[in-house]
Design an enzyme around this catalytic site. Structure first.
Site, PDB file in Angstrom:
ATOM      1  N   ASP A 186      -4.554   0.575  -9.233  1.00 12.76           N
ATOM      2  CA  ASP A 186      -5.986   0.282  -9.357  1.00 12.76           C
ATOM      3  C   ASP A 186      -6.363  -0.031 -10.805  1.00 12.76           C
ATOM      4  OD1 ASP A 186      -5.804   1.072  -6.780  1.00 12.76           O
ATOM      5  OD2 ASP A 186      -6.896   2.951  -7.023  1.00 12.76           O
ATOM      6  N   GLU A 201       0.831  -1.210   0.000  1.00  8.45           N
ATOM      7  CA  GLU A 201       0.000   0.000   0.000  1.00  8.45           C
ATOM      8  C   GLU A 201       0.858   1.250   0.000  1.00  8.45           C
ATOM      9  OE1 GLU A 201      -3.114  -0.025  -1.165  1.00  8.45           O
ATOM     10  OE2 GLU A 201      -3.574  -1.433   0.440  1.00  8.45           O
ATOM     11  N   TYR A 248      -3.841  12.281   0.266  1.00  7.76           N
ATOM     12  CA  TYR A 248      -3.128  11.359  -0.625  1.00  7.76           C
ATOM     13  C   TYR A 248      -2.007  12.104  -1.352  1.00  7.76           C
ATOM     14  CZ  TYR A 248      -2.406   7.883  -4.292  1.00  7.76           C
ATOM     15  OH  TYR A 248      -1.845   6.965  -5.143  1.00  7.76           O
TER      16      TYR A 248
HETATM   17  C1  GLA Z   1      -5.233   4.565  -4.218  1.00  7.35           C
HETATM   18  C2  GLA Z   1      -4.473   4.903  -5.496  1.00  7.35           C
HETATM   19  C3  GLA Z   1      -3.450   3.818  -5.827  1.00  7.35           C
HETATM   20  C4  GLA Z   1      -2.574   3.496  -4.622  1.00  7.35           C
HETATM   21  C5  GLA Z   1      -3.404   3.292  -3.374  1.00  7.35           C
HETATM   22  C6  GLA Z   1      -2.561   3.164  -2.128  1.00  7.35           C
HETATM   23  O1  GLA Z   1      -6.023   3.436  -4.390  1.00  7.35           O
HETATM   24  O2  GLA Z   1      -5.360   5.066  -6.570  1.00  7.35           O
HETATM   25  O3  GLA Z   1      -2.683   4.202  -6.930  1.00  7.35           O
HETATM   26  O4  GLA Z   1      -1.607   4.493  -4.432  1.00  7.35           O
HETATM   27  O5  GLA Z   1      -4.324   4.352  -3.144  1.00  7.35           O
HETATM   28  O6  GLA Z   1      -1.790   2.010  -2.177  1.00  7.35           O
END
Ligand code: GLA
Length: 391
Positions: free
Chosen positions: A177, A36, A227
């Site tokens: 994702d 993660e 984020y």
């Molecule tokens: C989100 C982002 C991914 C990744 C996750 C954390 O889902 O879209 O690219 O960075 O968070 O692992």
């Protein structure tokens, strides 16, 4: 699935009239088993696609209009725009995702000659961190690819979808994702090196073990800005490390290499962010190895360590995700549990011995509601394939 198709058909008839020759597509959601906040740090991730996802019915028009409707957001009604005037508009809500994909496709020379009518229906709970937005993006890329017979492979679809999220939506996400969704395979997890996009499918045939997804029912809310902040902190930390050694990314470092240069990072909190990125990547490599060898105990331990690191060093869990993971660790039959996705709410994932699934859900659910004040939701996940045209 039949229910989903029926739902789409009904909605189409109500909104656009007879469904007639509309084509029907599906793209999955994803859950990340481990790795993660490593994908934008040049590290590894280990996600799999789910059998829940997004369905859509689509039909090419004879003019240049795009008309979008979602069964999940009836209050937004039909949102219309022209292929000649695609722009991000806050008030257009979720349709900014498909618009972003159309726009990024066009930038790469895939210019849609005609508009489309598309009705979407998602079975992923919104804001759950199971990638409902990436699912819509990849699904849209697939709909256009198929509708206009373009030759675009799955990895390119994933990259275009990621670009939509970054350039159009403004979330500076990694590739996990969209890659997991575009490349998903039934009963397999994807061990992906985000530095090179090389990947390996690892069988996820877990006899008598269930993947239980636990939803905090807390939507991510402020998550997107946090984020981007975490990402910036990692980039700054890497810059500091580079004053001492030539490292291409945090994911390129072993734990020992990192510890030897950690003192170049001036603040304790930035050091912890970088430490998470480095150690989590190493845990992910070990976890893939453990799964290949069928060592589920080791895999579970790594999941637990991942959560602790996301809680203490990366600080993206929060009371709700901690309550779920910590209650799961205490429940009988749990092999491992951790938050999954970006964090700040959304879901946690656990591996549970089959016979204990119900008791675990009862126990964790009870503790969660007592601590947090409202209930969590639980889903026993099935690992499914990538985008597909169903009809
Ligand atoms: C989100 C982002 C991914 C990744 C996750 C954390 O889902 O879209 O690219 O960075 O968070 O692992």
């Amino acid at each position: 699935m039949n229910n989903a198709l029926e739902t789409l058909r009904k909605a189409w008839a109500e909104i656009f009239g007879d469904a007639g020759d509309a084509a029907v597509y599906f793209a999955p959601g994803r859950v990340n088993l481990i790795g993660e906040h490593t994908d934008y740090n040049g590290g590894h991730v280990f996600p799999c696609a789910l059998t829940i996802g997004t369905y859509a019915a689509a039909r090419v028009r004879t003019d240049r209009l795009l008309r979008f409707y979602s069964v999940n957001f009836p209050e937004n009604g039909v949102i219309t725009c022209s292929l000649d005037d695609i722009a991000y508009r806050r008030e257009d809500g979720w349709t900014n995702y498909p618009k972003g994909v159309v726009c990024e496709l066009a930038k790469r020379g895939y210019e849609a000659p005609y508009g489309l009518d598309i009705v979407y229906f998602g079975t992923i709970p919104n804001g759950s961190g199971l990638s409902s937005s990436a699912s819509i993006e990849v699904l849209t890329a697939e709909i256009l690819t198929d509708s206009f017979s373009w030759d675009i492979d799955r990895i390119t679809q994933a990259l275009i979808s990621q670009a939509a999220e970054r350039e159009f939506i403004g979330v500076n996400c990694g590739i996990m994702d969209q890659f997991a969704i575009a490349m998903g395979q039934k009963e397999r997890a994807i061990f992906l090196d985000t530095a090179t996009l090389s990947y390996e499918y690892v069988p996820l045939i877990l006899p008598d073990v269930r993947i239980v997804i636990m939803n905090t029912n807390k939507r991510r809310g402020l998550g997107d800005s946090a984020y981007n902040t975490r990402r910036a902190e990692c980039e700054q930390a890497l810059e500091c490390i580079r004053t001492r050694i030539a490292a291409p990314s945090l994911g390129a470092l072993t734990e020992e290499e990192f510890e030897a240069v950690a003192d170049t990072i001036p603040t304790e909190s930035m050091r912890r962010r970088a430490r998470h990125a480095v150690y989590e990547n190493r845990r992910t490599i070990r976890a893939a190895e453990a799964l290949r060898e069928g060592d589920l105990e080791a895999f579970g331990e790594l999941m637990n360590a991942s959560h602790r690191s996301l809680r203490d060093d990366y600080e993206v869990t929060g009371p709700e995700l901690d309550a779920l993971a910590e209650a799961a660790w205490e429940a009988k039959g749990v092999i491992g549990a951790r938050m999954t996705g970006a964090g700040f709410g959304g879901c946690a994932v656990s591996l549970v011995r089959g016979e204990y699934t119900e008791s675990m859900i009862r126990e964790v659910g009870g503790k969660y509601e007592k601590t947090i004040g409202y209930p969590a939701s639980f889903y026993v996940a099935e690992v499914g394939g990538g985008p597909v045209r169903l009809a």
